[in-house]
Write an enzyme that holds these catalytic residues in place. Structure first.
Site, PDB file in Angstrom:
ATOM      1  N   SER A   1      -5.686   2.992   1.177  1.00 58.01           N
ATOM      2  CA  SER A   1      -6.677   2.768   0.138  1.00 58.01           C
ATOM      3  C   SER A   1      -7.503   4.016  -0.170  1.00 58.01           C
ATOM      4  O   SER A   1      -6.962   5.080  -0.432  1.00 58.01           O
ATOM      5  CB  SER A   1      -7.556   1.581   0.534  1.00 58.01           C
ATOM      6  OG  SER A   1      -8.219   1.050  -0.579  1.00 58.01           O
TER       7      SER A   1
ATOM      8  N   ASP B   1      -2.701  -2.844  -1.996  1.00 53.81           N
ATOM      9  CA  ASP B   1      -3.496  -1.990  -1.127  1.00 53.81           C
ATOM     10  C   ASP B   1      -2.950  -1.971   0.308  1.00 53.81           C
ATOM     11  O   ASP B   1      -2.635  -3.012   0.874  1.00 53.81           O
ATOM     12  CB  ASP B   1      -4.931  -2.534  -1.128  1.00 53.81           C
ATOM     13  CG  ASP B   1      -5.934  -1.593  -0.498  1.00 53.81           C
ATOM     14  OD1 ASP B   1      -5.792  -1.279   0.695  1.00 53.81           O
ATOM     15  OD2 ASP B   1      -6.864  -1.181  -1.205  1.00 53.81           O
TER      16      ASP B   1
END
Length: 378
Positions: A60, A227
């Site tokens: 991320s 993610d």
């Protein structure tokens, strides 16, 4: 029974011991994490530890920082007195400039109204501001940078690296020329608004016989990614299994209390997912620290929510808990951060990394720590 923070997968060689080398894990958390990790890397660079790290694993927001570091790596001298001459202009300043630009709101709006996905627009913003057309092949051979995403189809980790990208169930693509911006966009496609990111490939791109059970279309032709923190919120898996010393930098958030939680299904579902993520993160953190205490691994953990007083260092930098908690509660967004907030985040990442390293890794680290931006404090 495996009580560590990562679990083996069917393709792991469980008899292979960890290498006597160091890895660094950079968690997610939007721009908050991206900028916090600048301070962490600043202290690691200054002490000389960064140049000896063999693997940098990220998810991320941490992948934005890691991707930029990968491109800057060959231009860094790693000399003790070169922070001002090369680390700041070549690494810090471009990331700080990017942190001054909001990219998520526009990408969401345009992705909803115009052709092209939100993920594609985030990738374009990354490329325009940071990566400038570079691909995974422009990363250094060493250290090994691993940018992690979650494969929504297989439920496994998708790893982007220079020598290959792979999902153990779907298979391996050797020497991928995927734009670095796309790898980082996939890794940072945090749900619900920035996820998923779709990667279009050809079945023939995969090395035959490298997938466990899903090496076939559409798994090999339309890869749907989210993610990296959905699967591994600290970026631990690829580092923990291979390296004896693991440094974990956690800039992740914490689910806040709500007196009157929303009851409509989209917002209620989002709230429940955040609660699940918070529990998983807390469990992994405890398991990481327990592994250090037991001697199963060497290393150190520090987090944006740590209390620097817990390290019990008489010369730790002045970081009052109420001030650092304000930084930890910044939203997980790709939204502009003003210059002072950036400097406070960098100072905090630098200070807590220093405290953890001197408490748990090397009490004699030099030089004596001084805030990168003394005028801003935390």
């Amino acid at each position: 029974m495996n009580t560590g923070p990562v679990q083996p997968i069917p393709t792991d060689d469980e008899n292979r011991p960890p290498e006597p080398s160091s890895a660094l894990c950079l968690s997610g958390g939007g721009y908050r994490a991206m900028v916090f990790h600048i301070g962490v890397l600043w202290r690691l660079y200054e002490t000389g530890l960064l140049q000896n790290i063999k693997r940098i694993s990220s998810v991320s927001g941490g992948s934005i920082t890691a991707g930029h570091l990968a491109l800057a790596w060959r231009n860094l001298s790693f000399k003790p007195d070169s922070v001002r001459s090369d680390f700041i202009p070549k690494f810090v300043e471009p990331l700080r400039a990017f942190a001054g630009v909001t990219i998520d709101a526009e990408s969401v709006i345009l992705g909803a109204l115009l052709p092209g996905s939100v993920g594609d627009r985030i990738a374009k913003a990354y490329d325009d501001h940071l990566f400038h057309g570079k691909t995974l092949q422009d990363m250094p051979d060493e250290p090994r940078f691993v940018i992690n995403a979650t494969n929504v189809q297989s439920g496994a980790l998708w790893r982007f690296m220079k020598p290959y990208m792979r999902d153990y169930r779907v298979g391996k693509v050797e020497n991928p020329r995927i734009p670095l911006a796309q790898a980082v966009a996939a890794s940072s496609a945090f749900p619900p608004v920035l996820s998923p990111f779709e990667l279009r490939l050809r079945d023939g791109d995969f090395e035959p016989g490298t997938g466990l059970d899903l090496q076939r279309p559409p798994f090999t032709t339309r890869v749907v990614l989210s993610d990296g923190g959905v699967y591994d919120n600290l970026g631990l898996e690829t580092a923990w299994k291979r390296h004896q010393t693991v440094l974990v930098s956690d800039a992740g958030g914490k689910t806040q209390e709500e007196e009157e939680p929303e009851t409509d299904w989209p917002r209620h579902s989002y709230r429940v997912l955040n609660l699940i993520d918070n529990q998983v993160r807390s469990l992994r953190k405890r398991q990481v620290i327990d592994s250090f205490i037991s001697g199963a691994r060497k290393g150190a953990y520090w987090g944006i929510r740590s209390d620097i007083a817990d390290y019990e260092l008489p010369d730790a930098l002045n970081c009052p808990l109420d001030r650092t908690t304000q930084l930890a509660e910044l939203p997980t967004r790709l939204k502009r951060l003003d210059a002072t907030t950036q400097e406070r985040l960098i100072n905090w990442g630098y200070a807590v990394c220093d405290a953890a390293l001197r408490k748990h890794l090397d009490s004699e680290l030099k030089p004596k720590p001084v805030f990168p931006y003394p005028q801003s404090g935390v």
